[in-house]
Design an enzyme around this catalytic site. Structure first.
Site, PDB file in Angstrom:
ATOM      1  CE  LYS A 213      -4.380 -10.264   5.170  1.00 50.13           C
ATOM      2  NZ  LYS A 213      -3.024  -9.966   5.691  1.00 50.13           N
ATOM      3  N   GLY A 310       2.916  -6.987  -0.739  1.00 51.97           N
ATOM      4  CA  GLY A 310       3.894  -6.525  -1.723  1.00 51.97           C
ATOM      5  C   GLY A 310       3.218  -6.322  -3.059  1.00 51.97           C
TER       6      GLY A 310
END
Lengths: 444, 444
Positions: A213, A310
């Protein structure tokens, strides 16, 4: 004239094909079904799922009315698909799939951080050649619109540095260790029970996921090519409750950060545990939540916080990308936001600063015999390397222990010199075992 | 075909005209001069300031090489200007200026929250008719890319509620009161000395400025027309150090929030001091900083933090808007992000919930005579209105005072019923003066 025409009638639906029906895939299907009408109003046209490629169904979402193929490459070949949404993960098949779809003139939306971090340069070039776009908001920090903020929202800034809590598993573990006094292993076990950590947690706790990331954010922030192999990566498995407690006493929290910074000599790219002052907002980001602190030369510090993973949180980012691409299907490529954040030829070389050259402060914990002279020896070694001691606290030894934990906060120093100093300290007769060394960043 | 052509050569510069050379105007000129090269690389074309309209020069920026007119309407009439950047403030001349520029086919970038909040519906309609765009990132929360996040980054979500610290002056005052124990007047004086507050601070401390920003965010979040006249607004001038201290003891911070929320019965739009749990990240946003907490049905809570004012922080948002518009100068209107967040006809009516119908919890402070029976009277009044008491703390009276401060936290109740209860409590013989009433929001 075109604009007048386009104003007159409703636009044809944008047609998407989704590859992969795992957590994010099912989340995307569910959110699109639930919010489809509002999404169409915001997009200016309906967004239709014309095909799903998935080896098996997922009971988490209802796909009974959708066209499913067991062969994901069918989606890349489907002439009805405008946008291929890659949610299969991994880097081998995913790379092939995306390259095939690009060759077939499809735009790409992906949540795959490893794919972008490791193969992004190649994929971006292929997309540019074909005049299609690749959108990857969901690849970094789940639902937080950090890619959009870096690439568009802060476009007027020279971004000086960024620091992010970009792995929820690691942040959960560190939070549990601090708040409940758990050991690393205890907190990891807890994270595994709750489904926050994999059975093999290496990817998360050793910082590889965060490094993926970080390079994506750094590439956008500093206009440099993606350089995953250049990131310095250190995990949190060596952090002890003791160090968390001592840091607390000094007014710091320990967080696992991905840090990128411009310097005159090159860009810093590093993932490691870090002491940050407890007064910083990002020091108070706890549990599985993510946050990225970005410092621009015009805007100053800004922070972006939210769920980093999620099903629906990540779907939120996937759909934002789908809408961006869907709205501009008829646009010329140069009317779209450039995939790498800068127009072709706008990147600079992106020299990465070797870790030895990085300048920062340090927390050191030394296990010393309780004898006169130890402190003066340590002080002399630091001084010889040009390192000042900003704070030194001698703690009480643990019950039945002869060794005294000595905690030191140093001035800013080059990593290479600090490493030499640490080696000399470890060689002292009066010091036992390894010196614990955690970097300190003021982030102010 | 068009896309191939556009790929071949460099694009002509985007030409902007800036009206107003105050704090934000000079900041914009300075940042564009400093970061011009990087901005052009990110935009895909150079951005040129072809004219500035300003009644006088501003020594804070060097405009010697720029074309300045003393007549701002010259900029709106200048055929070389693609984008008019409105930074004059106010709503009368600014509205005329923007309408004139739109009529002349120019795109608009503005930092003017009052203009958008009060005249946005009219201006957006005029712009849509003419096929030009209006960008207003800088109108809300300075350099924080909150408009972009709401309108694009969270586009997949049904946004359920948002709560923002969107006035830096007010947040500075509340922070000073809490951290240094200052009175409201003392903290306000300090803010004025530092240039954070105007000589007449009404606009900031009474919540009008926050209401402007709230309606803009609510319009985007809930797809409703701008409804400035429907916002309930309550300032912070009645907040005392005592209440801040009592809130602290209960684990809360008092913040001046702008709150928007969807309910079945309509949208809540309200600006008022609010107790929020100290564990919330937004409770720890201090000083002049701004932050907005947004809750989407897919993404969950996200937070955006940064400087809400200042020359270059606001310029950061102005330039982000300029680049968005400049990149898409040749785009059809429907390829651009819709000005109101939804394509034409996509807004819903936007019924605003009357304040009496709003359901929330309350902090009450009652000055009571120290006699038996007071508490049972208060409890009976609350109970009759269907309000439960969640916590009740009787404090020591101040030195030489006969009155006992009683602090109550209530259950959630309709504002109208709470108001009736408060009136009854105030009418008790055993109670002196007004009951202090501050709303409580869990924000979780």
């Amino acid at each position: 004239m075109e604009s007048q025409q386009q104003l007159q009638g409703p636009r044809r639906p944008a047609r998407i094909g989704i590859c992969g029906l795992g957590t994010v895939g099912s989340g995307t299907v569910n959110v699109m079904a639930r919010n489809g009408e509002e999404i169409a109003a915001r997009c200016g046209r309906p967004v239709e799922i014309v095909q799903i490629g998935a080896r098996r169904d997922n009971p988490a979402c209802d796909t009974s009315a959708l066209n499913i193929s067991r062969e994901i490459f069918d989606v890349a070949a489907n002439p009805d698909v405008d946008i291929l949404v890659e949610l299969i993960g991994g880097t081998t098949v995913a790379r092939e799939l995306v390259l095939t779809a690009i060759r077939n003139g499809k735009h790409i939306v992906t949540a795959n951080k490893a794919l972008i971090a490791e193969h992004g340069n190649e994929l971006f070039a292929a997309a540019a050649k074909k005049g299609v776009t690749i959108a990857y908001e969901a690849a970094v920090a789940g639902g937080i619109p950090i890619i959009k903020s870096l690439r568009e929202g802060l476009v007027g800034n020279r971004i000086e540095w960024l620091a992010g809590i970009i792995n929820g598993t690691g942040n959960y573990i560190l939070t549990e260790m601090r708040e409940k006094g758990r050991t690393f292993d205890g907190a990891l076990g807890q994270a595994q029970e709750l489904g926050y950590a994999e059975a093999d947690p290496t990817f998360d706790v050793e910082g590889i996921d965060a490094a993926h990331k970080l390079v994506i954010m750094a590439s956008l922030s500093f206009a440099i090519p993606l350089a995953f192999d250049r990131v310095y990566t250190e995990g949190i498995s060596g952090i002890t409750s003791e160090d968390i407690r001592y840091a607390d006493e000094l007014g710091y929290r320990i967080k696992h950060l991905g840090i990128g910074r411009r310097t005159e000599q090159g860009v810093e790219l590093r993932v490691h545990p870090t002491l940050i002052p407890e007064s910083r907002l990002i020091a108070n980001v706890n549990g599985v939540m993510n946050a990225i602190l970005v410092n621009g030369d015009a805007v100053g510090p800004t922070l972006y916080y939210g769920a980093g993973a999620g099903d629906e949180a990540t779907a939120s980012a996937v759909i934002a990308d789908i809408v961006d691409v869907a709205r501009t299907l008829e646009s010329a490529p140069d009317q779209r936001v450039p995939v790498s954040g800068v127009a072709e030829g706008g990147q600079n070389g992106g020299d990465v600063l070797p870790m030895d050259e990085v300048v920062t402060s340090y927390y050191l914990r030394i296990s010393a015999h309780d004898k006169p002279g130890v402190m003066s020896q340590v002080a002399r070694i630091c001084s010889d390397q040009g390192i000042s001691i900003e704070a030194l606290i001698q703690h009480e030894p643990a019950d039945g222990e002869a060794l005294v934990p000595v905690v030191i906060l140093t001035s800013r120093a080059k990593e290479g010199r600090l490493r030499d100093a640490v080696a000399e300290i470890e060689a002292l007769d009066t010091v036992e075992g390894d010196v614990v060394r955690i970097r300190v960043e003021p982030l102010g």
